[in-house]
Design an enzyme around this catalytic site. Structure first.
Site, PDB file in Angstrom:
ATOM      1  N   GLU A  32      65.207  29.041  -4.190  1.00 32.42           N
ATOM      2  CA  GLU A  32      64.512  29.618  -5.113  1.00 32.42           C
ATOM      3  C   GLU A  32      65.388  29.199  -6.485  1.00 32.42           C
ATOM      4  O   GLU A  32      66.661  28.971  -6.523  1.00 32.42           O
ATOM      5  CB  GLU A  32      64.870  31.117  -5.220  1.00 32.42           C
ATOM      6  CG  GLU A  32      64.102  32.059  -6.341  1.00 32.42           C
ATOM      7  CD  GLU A  32      64.595  33.540  -6.089  1.00 32.42           C
ATOM      8  OE1 GLU A  32      64.808  33.961  -5.233  1.00 32.42           O
ATOM      9  OE2 GLU A  32      64.075  34.125  -7.097  1.00 32.42           O
ATOM     10  N   ARG A 257      73.447  31.611   9.240  1.00 34.73           N
ATOM     11  CA  ARG A 257      74.039  31.073   8.099  1.00 34.73           C
ATOM     12  C   ARG A 257      75.145  30.617   8.255  1.00 34.73           C
ATOM     13  O   ARG A 257      76.117  30.809   9.005  1.00 34.73           O
ATOM     14  CB  ARG A 257      74.338  32.302   7.214  1.00 34.73           C
ATOM     15  CG  ARG A 257      73.167  33.014   6.459  1.00 34.73           C
ATOM     16  CD  ARG A 257      73.583  34.135   5.734  1.00 34.73           C
ATOM     17  NE  ARG A 257      73.679  33.839   4.199  1.00 34.73           N
ATOM     18  CZ  ARG A 257      72.464  33.674   3.498  1.00 34.73           C
ATOM     19  NH1 ARG A 257      71.343  33.917   4.083  1.00 34.73           N
ATOM     20  NH2 ARG A 257      72.554  33.411   2.339  1.00 34.73           N
ATOM     21  N   LYS A 267      74.381  33.597  -4.673  1.00 37.73           N
ATOM     22  CA  LYS A 267      74.299  33.192  -6.127  1.00 37.73           C
ATOM     23  C   LYS A 267      74.539  34.187  -7.080  1.00 37.73           C
ATOM     24  O   LYS A 267      74.932  33.777  -8.007  1.00 37.73           O
ATOM     25  CB  LYS A 267      72.966  32.602  -5.816  1.00 37.73           C
ATOM     26  CG  LYS A 267      72.583  31.473  -5.530  1.00 37.73           C
ATOM     27  CD  LYS A 267      71.284  30.646  -5.779  1.00 37.73           C
ATOM     28  CE  LYS A 267      70.451  31.023  -4.676  1.00 37.73           C
ATOM     29  NZ  LYS A 267      69.016  30.474  -4.675  1.00 37.73           N
TER      30      LYS A 267
END
Ligand code: ATP
Ligand code: MG
Length: 550
Positions: A32, A257, A267
């Site tokens: 994104e 992850r 982020k």
């Protein structure tokens, strides 16, 4: 190094190819564009691109730009640069926003099939009525609107007749499903915001769980790899592809992850550090971003090797951040020229060395890689050594310079400290030493041995430079109760003015060196000027870290 990429996803791909269910694999990396990439993303990038390379497949770079409020074209460019820098080339470059028309058409199809409805409940009411793990959810009073009414309302949502949050489009699945993701998830929301790509063309935007499977299917992605949090979303992923009647059926697989010790990779947090100017940008050398690591001096090879070593598994663990440091040392060991650098200078006058004499001493550019040749280092009557290589009143076992003691100057001579000159405040200003001409490095002198070897630079010719030393952005013993911004390490950056050998004058941004005894350093691209080179410390030389034996 051995390719450790053997993993469960690779096994699935091999089986699919063998069984013929897939003829060519297609993967994608779907960031994104709401921030810069971090080292966690590197794991996903390497996994997607390397698997496709290995099986002669394709990998798309797809910007998952379905949330207009947080996204920005600056991030798009930064992400492209980082993926390229890591060493990968994408096949297709796509934006999810290019598929908005198709997504809308598929939503209309869902409504026609009675599989989606417009709901007037607020976000909060929807949350309240969703139920819990032990209790089923409650159906919305708007759930049984007619197809005609839903088609009309959805079209009017699209035309902009309703305010943000006034209505949503929901899938009609099962409010009693044990999987909460299947309790009529929201597919579209209203947002009167300008999108970085589609401008004001749309005021309804698809939700991730609806958009992502469609994006994958439109691109013919065969293996859609995502992190473990999405495991429970897989039934919804499959539902969307099936009920939207997509021709291509993509499959989702989840892996653990990457987390690093004492490193926050969200982020949102990294953006906060940038916005509040705690750091000097997304590429601050203390940031765990790809651009931060690049500016710090990490190499793409070191990051790829690190990610490969971490491997892929069905659990997300936390990896020791020192393992990443290990890989950059390994990568630079044979590549980086060696040089002497004095970070905290103390002047030494060699009183028996002729006033106007200058010698050029020979040294290997890299003793572990002789092909790199020989460099020359000037030596004369005045030099700088490191302040902490001298102690006036040393403890036992201190083998460096102290009054009356003899040490070896790396690549040069033995010197003995005779006098300590102090300023008015009683601080050591300079040392007076004598050298022994017999002891020149390389002369084969065996008369006596000294225990300490220290580094130095010539005072007249050395190049004045700046050094930036880094420590973790977060305190090791951070208080879990406190916000991350209250747990910042006040000493994460130390700036020093010192000297390097004059042969470094042509060093270019991102050139990397091993400074004798200090570790690996890289030329900072942001603060270096034609007048003054700024060096970022990448890592110190040694670490207590050892790779686990496999
Ligand atoms: P963050 O939570 O840090 O904001 P994100 O998951 O929202 O990250 P995206 O841009 O959506 O960021 O991620 C792009 C891809 O990178 C996704 O497929 C995601 O699963 C993967 N990814 C993100 N963080 C990690 C991580 N720490 N380890 C492995 N893969 C990751
Ligand atoms: Mg995300």
């Amino acid at each position: 190094m051995e390719n450790k990429s053997s993993n469960f996803i690779r096994n699935i791909i091999m089986e699919d190819l063998k069984a013929g269910t897939v003829s060519q694999i297609v993967t994608r990396f779907p960031p994104e564009p709401n921030g810069y990439l971090h080292i966690g993303h590197a794991k996903s990038i390497c996994l997607n691109f390397e698997l496709a390379d290995e099986f002669k497949g394709k990998t798309n770079l797809r910007f998952d730009d379905t949330n207009p409020v947080k996204e920005d074209a600056e991030y798009v460019e930064a992400i492209k640069e980082d993926v390229k820098w890591l060493g990968f080339e994408w096949d297709g470059l796509f934006f999810a926003s290019e598929y908005f028309d198709e997504m809308y058409r598929r939503a209309v199809l869902l409504i026609r099939k009675g599989k989606a409805y417009v709901d007037d409940l607020s976000a909060e009411e929807i949350r309240e009525m969703r139920g819990t793990l032990t209790e089923p959810g409650k159906e919305s009073p708007y759930r049984n609107r007619s197809v005609e009414e839903n088609l009309d309302l959805f079209e009017r949502m699209r035309k902009g007749e309703f305010a943000d949050g006034a209505k949503v489009l929901r899938a009609k699945i099962d409010m009693a499903s044990p999987n909460i993701n299947l309790r009529d998830p929201v597919l579209y929301r209203i947002s009167h915001a300008t999108h970085h790509n589609t401008g004001n063309a749309w005021c309804i935007y698809p939700m991730y769980d609806y958009a992502h499977p469609l994006e994958d299917a439109i691109e013919g992605v065969t293996h859609s790899l995502c992190t473990l949090e999405f495991e429970d979303h897989r039934p919804l992923y499959d539902w969307v592809i099936r009920e939207c009647e997509m021709e291509h059926v993509s499959r989702q697989y989840e892996f653990g992850r990457l987390n690093l010790t004492n490193t926050v990779m969200s982020k949102r947090f990294l953006k906060q550090l940038v916005d509040e100017k705690v750091v000097d940008g997304w590429d601050d050398p203390r940031m765990p971003t790809i651009s931060g690591l690049r500016r710090r001096g990490y190499t793409p090879e070191s990051i790829r090797n690190f990610v490969r070593e971490v491997g892929v598994s069905k659990t997300s663990g936390t990896v020791d951040a020192r393992m990443l440091e290990h890989f950059v040392r390994e990568d630079l060991k044979l590549k980086a020229p060696r040089t002497m650098a004095v970070l905290r200078p103390l002047k030494v006058v060699i009183t028996n060395y002729p006033e106007d004499q200058v010698e050029m001493l020979d040294a290997e550019v890299n003793p572990e890689n002789l092909e790199m040749g020989i460099r020359q280092i000037p030596f004369s009557r005045e030099i700088y050594i490191e302040q902490d290589d001298f102690m006036e009143n040393p403890p036992s076992k201190y083998f460096r310079l102290f009054p009356g003691n003899e040490v070896r100057l790396k690549h040069a001579y033995f010197i003995t400290c005779n006098d300590v000159i102090k300023d008015e405040q009683g601080r050591v200003k300079e040392l007076h030493c004598t050298y022994d001409p017999e002891t020149k490095s390389g002369s084969g002198f065996t008369g006596r041995k000294v225990k300490g070897t220290i580094h130095w630079v010539d005072a007249k010719q050395a190049l004045p430079v700046e050094f930036r030393l880094y420590d973790s952005l977060l305190l090791e013993d951070k208080d879990e109760e406190k916000s991350l911004l209250d747990s910042l390490n006040p000493n994460s950056l130390e700036i020093l003015q010192g000297f390097v050998e004059p042969n470094m004058k042509d060093a270019k941004p991102l050139d990397k060196f091993q400074f004798f005894r200090h570790g690996y350093f890289s030329v900072d691209p942001k603060y270096t000027t034609p007048e003054r080179i700024v060096f970022n410390q990448i890592v110190s030389l040694k670490s207590s870290f050892e790779l686990p034996k496999s």
